[in-house]
Design a protein around this motif. Structure first.
Motif, PDB file in Angstrom:
ATOM      1  N   GLY A 439       0.820  -1.194   0.000  1.00 51.44           N
ATOM      2  CA  GLY A 439       0.000   0.000   0.000  1.00 51.44           C
ATOM      3  C   GLY A 439       0.861   1.253   0.000  1.00 51.44           C
ATOM      4  N   GLY A 440       0.313   2.353  -0.511  1.00 53.41           N
ATOM      5  CA  GLY A 440       1.057   3.595  -0.505  1.00 53.41           C
ATOM      6  C   GLY A 440       0.483   4.586  -1.492  1.00 53.41           C
ATOM      7  N   PHE A 441       1.091   5.765  -1.552  1.00 49.95           N
ATOM      8  CA  PHE A 441       0.585   6.826  -2.410  1.00 49.95           C
ATOM      9  C   PHE A 441       0.702   6.445  -3.885  1.00 49.95           C
ATOM     10  CE2 PHE A 441       1.271  10.639  -4.969  1.00 49.95           C
ATOM     11  CZ  PHE A 441       0.087  11.299  -4.705  1.00 49.95           C
ATOM     12  N   GLY A 442      -0.393   6.641  -4.620  1.00 45.42           N
ATOM     13  CA  GLY A 442      -0.388   6.405  -6.062  1.00 45.42           C
ATOM     14  C   GLY A 442      -0.573   4.965  -6.466  1.00 45.42           C
ATOM     15  N   VAL A 443      -0.761   4.061  -5.493  1.00 45.15           N
ATOM     16  CA  VAL A 443      -0.913   2.635  -5.812  1.00 45.15           C
ATOM     17  C   VAL A 443      -2.293   2.385  -6.414  1.00 45.15           C
ATOM     18  CG1 VAL A 443      -1.150   0.331  -4.818  1.00 45.15           C
ATOM     19  CG2 VAL A 443       0.734   1.806  -4.110  1.00 45.15           C
ATOM     20  N   LEU A 444      -2.328   1.636  -7.513  1.00 44.15           N
ATOM     21  CA  LEU A 444      -3.578   1.267  -8.170  1.00 44.15           C
ATOM     22  C   LEU A 444      -3.697  -0.248  -8.224  1.00 44.15           C
ATOM     23  CD1 LEU A 444      -3.450   3.832 -11.114  1.00 44.15           C
ATOM     24  CD2 LEU A 444      -4.801   4.014  -9.024  1.00 44.15           C
ATOM     25  N   SER A 445      -4.853  -0.742  -8.612  1.00 48.05           N
ATOM     26  CA  SER A 445      -5.075  -2.186  -8.655  1.00 48.05           C
ATOM     27  C   SER A 445      -4.255  -2.831  -9.772  1.00 48.05           C
ATOM     28  CB  SER A 445      -6.563  -2.485  -8.846  1.00 48.05           C
ATOM     29  OG  SER A 445      -7.106  -1.698  -9.882  1.00 48.05           O
ATOM     30  N   LYS A 446      -3.887  -4.083  -9.554  1.00 46.66           N
ATOM     31  CA  LYS A 446      -3.069  -4.828 -10.515  1.00 46.66           C
ATOM     32  C   LYS A 446      -3.721  -4.824 -11.897  1.00 46.66           C
ATOM     33  CE  LYS A 446      -1.199  -8.245  -7.248  1.00 46.66           C
ATOM     34  NZ  LYS A 446      -1.936  -7.814  -6.035  1.00 46.66           N
ATOM     35  N   GLY A 447      -2.914  -4.561 -12.911  1.00 47.46           N
ATOM     36  CA  GLY A 447      -3.410  -4.568 -14.279  1.00 47.46           C
ATOM     37  C   GLY A 447      -3.876  -3.216 -14.778  1.00 47.46           C
ATOM     38  N   SER A 448      -3.954  -2.205 -13.894  1.00 45.40           N
ATOM     39  CA  SER A 448      -4.363  -0.865 -14.325  1.00 45.40           C
ATOM     40  C   SER A 448      -3.311  -0.279 -15.257  1.00 45.40           C
ATOM     41  CB  SER A 448      -4.560   0.049 -13.118  1.00 45.40           C
ATOM     42  OG  SER A 448      -5.654  -0.388 -12.332  1.00 45.40           O
ATOM     43  N   ARG A 449      -3.764   0.471 -16.237  1.00 42.63           N
ATOM     44  CA  ARG A 449      -2.877   1.019 -17.269  1.00 42.63           C
ATOM     45  C   ARG A 449      -2.960   2.544 -17.274  1.00 42.63           C
ATOM     46  NH1 ARG A 449      -1.505  -1.885 -22.043  1.00 42.63           N
ATOM     47  NH2 ARG A 449      -1.485  -4.142 -21.665  1.00 42.63           N
ATOM     48  N   ILE A 450      -1.798   3.198 -17.240  1.00 42.21           N
ATOM     49  CA  ILE A 450      -1.728   4.657 -17.235  1.00 42.21           C
ATOM     50  C   ILE A 450      -0.973   5.100 -18.488  1.00 42.21           C
ATOM     51  CG2 ILE A 450      -1.093   6.701 -15.919  1.00 42.21           C
ATOM     52  CD1 ILE A 450      -2.978   4.797 -14.445  1.00 42.21           C
ATOM     53  N   PRO A 451      -1.608   5.882 -19.371  1.00 38.87           N
ATOM     54  CA  PRO A 451      -0.909   6.340 -20.578  1.00 38.87           C
ATOM     55  C   PRO A 451       0.304   7.212 -20.223  1.00 38.87           C
ATOM     56  CG  PRO A 451      -3.279   6.698 -20.763  1.00 38.87           C
ATOM     57  CD  PRO A 451      -3.012   6.329 -19.342  1.00 38.87           C
ATOM     58  N   ILE A 452       1.405   6.998 -20.942  1.00 39.78           N
ATOM     59  CA  ILE A 452       2.610   7.823 -20.781  1.00 39.78           C
ATOM     60  C   ILE A 452       2.646   8.798 -21.947  1.00 39.78           C
ATOM     61  CG2 ILE A 452       5.133   7.805 -20.649  1.00 39.78           C
ATOM     62  CD1 ILE A 452       4.942   4.902 -19.656  1.00 39.78           C
ATOM     63  N   GLU A 453       2.501  10.074 -21.641  1.00 39.04           N
ATOM     64  CA  GLU A 453       2.386  11.066 -22.709  1.00 39.04           C
ATOM     65  C   GLU A 453       3.714  11.257 -23.442  1.00 39.04           C
ATOM     66  OE1 GLU A 453       2.247  15.313 -21.221  1.00 39.04           O
ATOM     67  OE2 GLU A 453       1.697  14.222 -19.391  1.00 39.04           O
ATOM     68  N   GLU A 454       3.627  11.719 -24.677  1.00 39.36           N
ATOM     69  CA  GLU A 454       4.820  11.954 -25.494  1.00 39.36           C
ATOM     70  C   GLU A 454       5.697  13.017 -24.850  1.00 39.36           C
ATOM     71  OE1 GLU A 454       4.447  12.579 -29.652  1.00 39.36           O
ATOM     72  OE2 GLU A 454       2.758  11.208 -29.849  1.00 39.36           O
ATOM     73  N   GLY A 455       6.993  12.885 -25.030  1.00 36.01           N
ATOM     74  CA  GLY A 455       7.934  13.850 -24.478  1.00 36.01           C
ATOM     75  C   GLY A 455       8.317  13.557 -23.039  1.00 36.01           C
ATOM     76  N   LYS A 456       7.772  12.473 -22.478  1.00 39.48           N
ATOM     77  CA  LYS A 456       8.094  12.100 -21.103  1.00 39.48           C
ATOM     78  C   LYS A 456       8.933  10.822 -21.088  1.00 39.48           C
ATOM     79  CE  LYS A 456       5.591  15.196 -18.796  1.00 39.48           C
ATOM     80  NZ  LYS A 456       6.179  16.185 -17.865  1.00 39.48           N
ATOM     81  N   LYS A 457       9.861  10.772 -20.147  1.00 41.21           N
ATOM     82  CA  LYS A 457      10.574   9.532 -19.880  1.00 41.21           C
ATOM     83  C   LYS A 457      10.112   9.028 -18.524  1.00 41.21           C
ATOM     84  CE  LYS A 457      14.496  12.006 -17.841  1.00 41.21           C
ATOM     85  NZ  LYS A 457      15.903  12.362 -17.976  1.00 41.21           N
ATOM     86  N   LEU A 458      10.201   7.728 -18.331  1.00 43.88           N
ATOM     87  CA  LEU A 458       9.841   7.144 -17.045  1.00 43.88           C
ATOM     88  C   LEU A 458      11.096   6.922 -16.229  1.00 43.88           C
ATOM     89  CD1 LEU A 458       7.145   4.668 -16.135  1.00 43.88           C
ATOM     90  CD2 LEU A 458       9.464   4.087 -15.430  1.00 43.88           C
ATOM     91  N   ARG A 459      11.125   7.480 -15.033  1.00 39.98           N
ATOM     92  CA  ARG A 459      12.240   7.250 -14.116  1.00 39.98           C
ATOM     93  C   ARG A 459      11.742   6.395 -12.952  1.00 39.98           C
ATOM     94  NH1 ARG A 459      16.123  12.093 -12.652  1.00 39.98           N
ATOM     95  NH2 ARG A 459      16.689  11.573 -14.804  1.00 39.98           N
ATOM     96  N   ALA A 460      12.131   5.135 -12.942  1.00 46.36           N
ATOM     97  CA  ALA A 460      11.804   4.239 -11.831  1.00 46.36           C
ATOM     98  C   ALA A 460      12.846   4.426 -10.738  1.00 46.36           C
ATOM     99  CB  ALA A 460      11.793   2.793 -12.305  1.00 46.36           C
ATOM    100  N   PHE A 461      12.417   4.307  -9.481  1.00 51.71           N
ATOM    101  CA  PHE A 461      13.370   4.512  -8.390  1.00 51.71           C
ATOM    102  C   PHE A 461      13.097   3.571  -7.236  1.00 51.71           C
ATOM    103  CE2 PHE A 461       9.830   7.411  -7.421  1.00 51.71           C
ATOM    104  CZ  PHE A 461       9.563   7.103  -6.092  1.00 51.71           C
ATOM    105  N   THR A 462      14.127   3.331  -6.466  1.00 52.15           N
ATOM    106  CA  THR A 462      13.984   2.699  -5.162  1.00 52.15           C
ATOM    107  C   THR A 462      15.036   3.321  -4.255  1.00 52.15           C
ATOM    108  OG1 THR A 462      13.772   0.590  -3.984  1.00 52.15           O
ATOM    109  CG2 THR A 462      15.597   0.759  -5.533  1.00 52.15           C
ATOM    110  N   TYR A 463      14.692   3.526  -2.984  1.00 53.91           N
ATOM    111  CA  TYR A 463      15.684   3.994  -2.010  1.00 53.91           C
ATOM    112  C   TYR A 463      15.402   3.329  -0.677  1.00 53.91           C
ATOM    113  CZ  TYR A 463      12.173   7.567  -0.615  1.00 53.91           C
ATOM    114  OH  TYR A 463      11.047   8.225  -0.206  1.00 53.91           O
ATOM    115  N   TRP A 464      16.460   3.223   0.139  1.00 55.02           N
ATOM    116  CA  TRP A 464      16.336   2.369   1.326  1.00 55.02           C
ATOM    117  C   TRP A 464      17.297   2.783   2.434  1.00 55.02           C
ATOM    118  CZ3 TRP A 464      18.888   1.058  -3.147  1.00 55.02           C
ATOM    119  CH2 TRP A 464      20.234   0.707  -3.026  1.00 55.02           C
TER     120      TRP A 464
END
Length: 682
Positions: A439-464
């Motif tokens: 659980g946490g901020f921005g979490v959606l149900s499994k399988g949900s799809r969010i369009p990635i608009e043109e001109g954007k890159k996706l930056r995945a992160f983890t910190y610990w």
């Protein structure tokens, strides 16, 4: 208000005002929230105070540790393959070779850099502010909705329910989930929670206790403390006194019962207990399943089906539907389907719909099941596939799926009056099985799809913190499950403008972070054979996630970004990974449709390297919204779909809209409200 309540409400885009101080700088505070975090307050602006800016910083991520390459992403692309590899070798020698985990490692080749800071375009995130009194009412509604659901809760939801039960013990509704009842019984030690359980549920209690308190997932090997033996004995005595002794169901786990009764040295205290103990210890098995199997072996399939429905219930009957139908002739099959049980719940119908209308595998079945909120996966072996006699034909699968959709439509029809449904709700999957999710901020149900608009890159992160080495990795998959790994093991060869890795941090006990940048157009051009990307987190140090602090999530950044590695206002999700495992699947990308796909699966695994795990079972989640999505679900329930939200009794939306004050608003993250609707129609 307790912090756990505030955290949960924040995930629903709600701030809580303590009302103790009046903010003198309202405009400045609202401006700071918008400028630094992209947050717009749509209701309750008069309740804002400057402490909410600090809260946003905490929730979105404050003091996030620097990555290995401090000039990521540009400085990484400027280094040669040899320099990248040499950086890794030096760093690994210092940490795993010399055992020096105290000092954070950084590149020896990276040149000095300057960050050109400027603002990035980002979507506004809408929040409301509630008084503490209103927030308590909201928490009460959320907790009661969770308790009314028959499905197991994830760890985040259960923590909220446990806190609520302890705070409001006199205001607890009926608890529908036996899984939740068992956990509350063990955590509170209040025997009143056992009143809604049967004797056969005691094995669930023993299994949960053995796992949670003794870290043992084998109920055949018990070594319980004396206080736990006394507690379980008290539960047994209470059930025998209350006449809740379902012996036939207990026969299904007769061997476990025998070992358990011996382990706690159980002494019967009334006649019913005597009969039960004798039944478990003597030879013979009178379970319903034994009689069911006898009928099936004698080709008395209709009698077997009626027995199962009468003695075990409709849900058990339907979960054995493939087995029963596969043994029937055409006439019996048609009769069975025409007499489909009227008392089938909406939830079961939805589960069956995904089973029969979902992707049908031709190369062996994959079985997914959960235990202790961790997912286990079994791939059917060739030997098992050859022996299987309960596989339906393609025609039968389509026929059953069509019938189930028809029954579901009948059950849901005209339940909600006038409904406004945002077209974008087609992107969101139903929260059918979220107990393995974090659980946490921005979490959606499994399988949900969010369009990635043109001109954007996706930056995945983890910190610990509080563990040395957590690894973020990416796997590219073809549609026939071939894969390519992008991780600390391979990125010295694969760094490019298409995919850039921030470097492997192995001395992050006081704070470590890793990132991946994905430029979708470049990635698709360079690796055109791949359809999907899957992101994973694993603890290389071997510690379970729940024994350290770890967050993961993603940002959508401008390709020419602000220069900041971690930019809070671009964070779309930042959630805590705290499962009792070393491995978690995070999310994916559909490269064909340019969509982000939610996975969020805690796997029952001790894997310390992501490349050692299977991924093919995850592709089921990529097709969930094709079978049924939130738009379809609410369309079925609408008496009338309206185009103007001001005319609606129910508004289903992923954005702020103007509607009448009495309207019931359901957002994409309102899992609790949606679960109640999936349970309601029986």
């Amino acid at each position: 208000m307790k912090e756990i309540y505030k955290e949960y409400l924040f995930e629903k885009h709600i701030f809580v005002s303590d009302g103790e101080t009046e903010e003198k700088h309202v405009f400045e505070t609202l401006f700071a929230m918008a400028h630094f975090f992209g947050v717009k307050i749509t209701k309750g602006r008069e309740l804002v105070h400057c402490g909410m800016v600090k809260e946003l910083s905490k929730r979105f991520g404050e003091n996030v540790p620097e990555p290995f390459y401090r000039g990521f992403p540009q400085s990484v692309r400027d280094l040669s393959t040899e320099e990248l590899l040499f950086d890794q070798l030096i760093h690994y020698f210092n940490t795993y070779g010399l055992g020096n985990f105290d000092e954070p490692g950084h590149s020896v080749f990276e040149k000095d850099f300057e960050r050109a800071a400027f603002q990035e375009d980002t979507e506004v995130q809408e929040f409301v502010i509630q008084t503490e009194e209103a927030a308590e009412d909201t928490i009460r509604i959320i907790a009661k909705d969770l308790l009314l659901g028959s499905r197991p809760l994830n760890e985040r939801q259960y923590a909220l329910v446990l806190a609520f039960v302890c705070d409001y013990m006199d205001d607890i509704p009926v608890i529908a989930s036996k899984n939740t009842l068992v956990r509350l019984l063990l955590d509170t030690r209040k025997l009143s929670f056992a009143e809604s359980l049967n004797l056969s549920d005691v094995m669930k209690i023993v299994d949960e206790l053995n796992y949670r308190n003794y870290h043992n997932d084998n109920p055949k090997k018990l070594n319980l403390k004396n206080q736990d033996r006394k507690f379980l004995t008290a539960i047994l005595d209470r059930m025998f006194q209350g006449g809740r002794c379902d012996i036939r169901t207990c026969y299904e786990k007769k061997q476990l019962w025998n070992g358990f009764l011996h382990h706690i040295h159980y002494q019967p205290k009334n006649a019913e207990a005597e009969i039960f103990v004798r039944a478990m210890r003597e030879k013979g098995n009178e379970s319903v399943y034994s009689e069911f199997e006898k009928f099936m072996q004698e080709d008395r399939c209709r009698e077997a089906a009626k027995l199962l429905q009468k003695k075990k219930g409709t849900s058990v009957l339907l979960r054995n539907m493939d087995y029963i139908i596969s043994r029937m002739d055409r006439e019996d099959e048609q009769t069975f389907l025409s007499e489909f049980p009227e008392d089938c719940s909406t939830l079961i119908l939805l589960q069956l719909l995904f089973r029969y209308e979902g992707e049908q595998r031709k190369d062996g079945r994959i079985f997914k099941f959960t235990q202790h909120n961790l997912m286990k996966v079994h791939y059917e072996t060739p030997e098992e596939s050859e022996k299987c006699q309960s596989r339906l034909t393609e025609e039968q699968v389509k026929e059953v799926g069509k019938m189930i959709r028809s029954r579901l439509s009948e059950k849901l029809r005209n339940r909600l009056g006038k409904v406004y449904i945002e077209p974008s709700m087609k992107n969101y999957a139903l929260p059918l099985a979220e107990n393995t999710s974090q659980g946490g901020f921005g979490v959606l149900s499994k399988g949900s799809r969010i369009p990635i608009e043109e001109g954007k890159k996706l930056r995945a992160f983890t910190y610990w913190e509080k563990v040395n080495d957590i690894d973020l990795s990416v796997f590219a998959l073809t549609e026939d499950d071939n894969r390519r790994e992008f991780s600390w093991r391979t990125m010295s060869r694969h760094q490019s403008g298409a995919i850039t890795y921030s470097g492997d941090v192995t001395s992050g006990y006081l704070g470590g972070s890793e990132y991946f940048d994905i430029n979708l157009p470049e990635f698709k051009e360079r690796y055109s054979e791949y359809r999907y990307l899957i992101f994973c987190d694993n603890v290389y140090s071997g510690t379970n996630f729940n024994n350290c602090f770890c967050k993961a999530g993603y940002m959508l950044r401008d390709w020419e970004d602000s220069g900041q590695v971690y930019e809070p206002k671009t964070v779309k999700s930042a959630y805590r990974i705290n499962c009792e495992s070393t491995f978690a699947y995070l999310f994916g990308i559909d490269l064909l449709t340019n969509e982000f796909i939610w996975l969020n699966v805690a796997k029952n695994s001790k894997s310390r390297v992501a490349g050692d795990t299977e991924f093919s079972f995850l592709t089921d989640y990529f097709h969930l919204t094709e079978v049924m999505n939130m738009y379809d679900f609410f369309s079925m329930m609408a008496e009338k779909i309206v185009e103007d939200p001001m005319e609606a009794d129910v508004v289903v939306t992923d954005r702020e809209v103007n509607c009448i004050e009495e309207a019931r608003i359901i957002r994409e993250y309102d899992f609790e409200k949606i679960r109640v609707l999936m349970e309601d129609a029986k």
